[in-house]
Scaffold this active site. Structure first.
Site, PDB file in Angstrom:
ATOM      1  N   SER A  19       0.877  -1.331  -0.206  1.00 55.38           N
ATOM      2  CA  SER A  19       0.181   0.021   0.160  1.00 55.38           C
ATOM      3  C   SER A  19       0.853   1.360  -0.006  1.00 55.38           C
ATOM      4  O   SER A  19       0.479   2.260  -0.402  1.00 55.38           O
ATOM      5  CB  SER A  19      -0.637  -0.073   1.388  1.00 55.38           C
ATOM      6  OG  SER A  19      -0.225  -0.019   2.563  1.00 55.38           O
ATOM      7  N   GLY A  48      -1.811  -4.306   1.155  1.00 56.87           N
ATOM      8  CA  GLY A  48      -1.853  -5.417   2.001  1.00 56.87           C
ATOM      9  C   GLY A  48      -1.127  -6.526   1.273  1.00 56.87           C
ATOM     10  O   GLY A  48      -1.003  -7.699   2.170  1.00 56.87           O
TER      11      GLY A  48
END
Length: 226
Positions: free
Chosen positions: A49, A86
């Site tokens: 991310s 993630g």
């Protein structure tokens, strides 16, 4: 008359060749500029991310800003962002072979590990996965840049140091380039929340240029060494 026929035949052949070339260009769907861009060496960014613009407006993340820097510096390279929010080093390791085959990058930037720490995964696993990714990239003909990730301060100084050393150990063992502190100037400011989103994990838009500038010196060295 015979000379005139030869001249007409020559003009016809030239015209036919030109038309064939135009048809080939049209069928490929590429302009000369697009074809030139497609031939530029690829910088493949494999991250999580922090590189996938989580919580940011599209085109404002550090990877997009790196593309702008390359253009400003007139460096012929094309950035492909294969980052997924993630993702862990295990996820990156499993995705990498297909990415290498698809994009055939000249350079691979690996920005993974933060989610390993957040999930409490063993450091030995993180180190093994990063090592495998570095070796796979090198075997595919790419030069590698590894970005060292910092964990939040609530993990404690000892854990943070040991986690940072995972990246240093891999870089030294594999003799690969390293950005020793990807979040320098972002996570170590007097107000640690100033450059982060509300979750206090993801840097905000104001931090992205600093992150880009942390990566650029080492990436520039790689680009110049080819």
């Amino acid at each position: 008359m015979e000379g005139l026929l030869k001249l007409k035949r020559r003009h016809f052949n030239v015209l036919t060749t030109a038309l064939c070339a135009l048809a080939a260009a049209g069928s490929s769907g590429l302009t000369h500029a697009q074809a030139a861009a497609a031939a530029d060496p690829i910088v493949l960014v494999v991250g999580d991310s922090l590189s996938a613009e989580y919580g940011l407006k599209r085109g404002t993340g550090w990877v997009a800003l790196m593309t702008e820097r390359l253009q400003q510096e007139k460096v012929r390279a094309r950035v492909v962002n294969a980052s997924i929010s993630g993702d862990t080093t295990s996820g990156g390791r499993s995705r990498l072979p297909a990415l290498l085959k698809q994009h055939k990058p000249a350079y691979v930037v690996i920005e993974l590990g933060g989610n390993d720490a957040l999930r409490g995964l063993p450091m030995s696993m993180t180190r093994e996965n990063l090592t495998t990714m570095v070796r796979a990239s090198r075997e595919a003909g790419a030069k590698v840049l590894l970005l060292a990730i910092e964990v939040p301060p609530n993990y404690g100084g000892k854990y943070a140091q040991e986690f940072r050393e995972v990246f240093t150990t891999v870089a030294k063992a594999e003799k690969t380039a390293l950005v020793s502190s990807f979040l320098k100037g972002v996570a170590d400011t007097p107000d640690p929340t100033a450059l982060f989103q509300a979750d206090r994990i993801h840097p905000n838009e104001s931090a992205q240029a600093t992150m880009r500038d942390n990566v650029w010196p080492e990436l520039r060295k790689l680009l110049a060494s080819r």
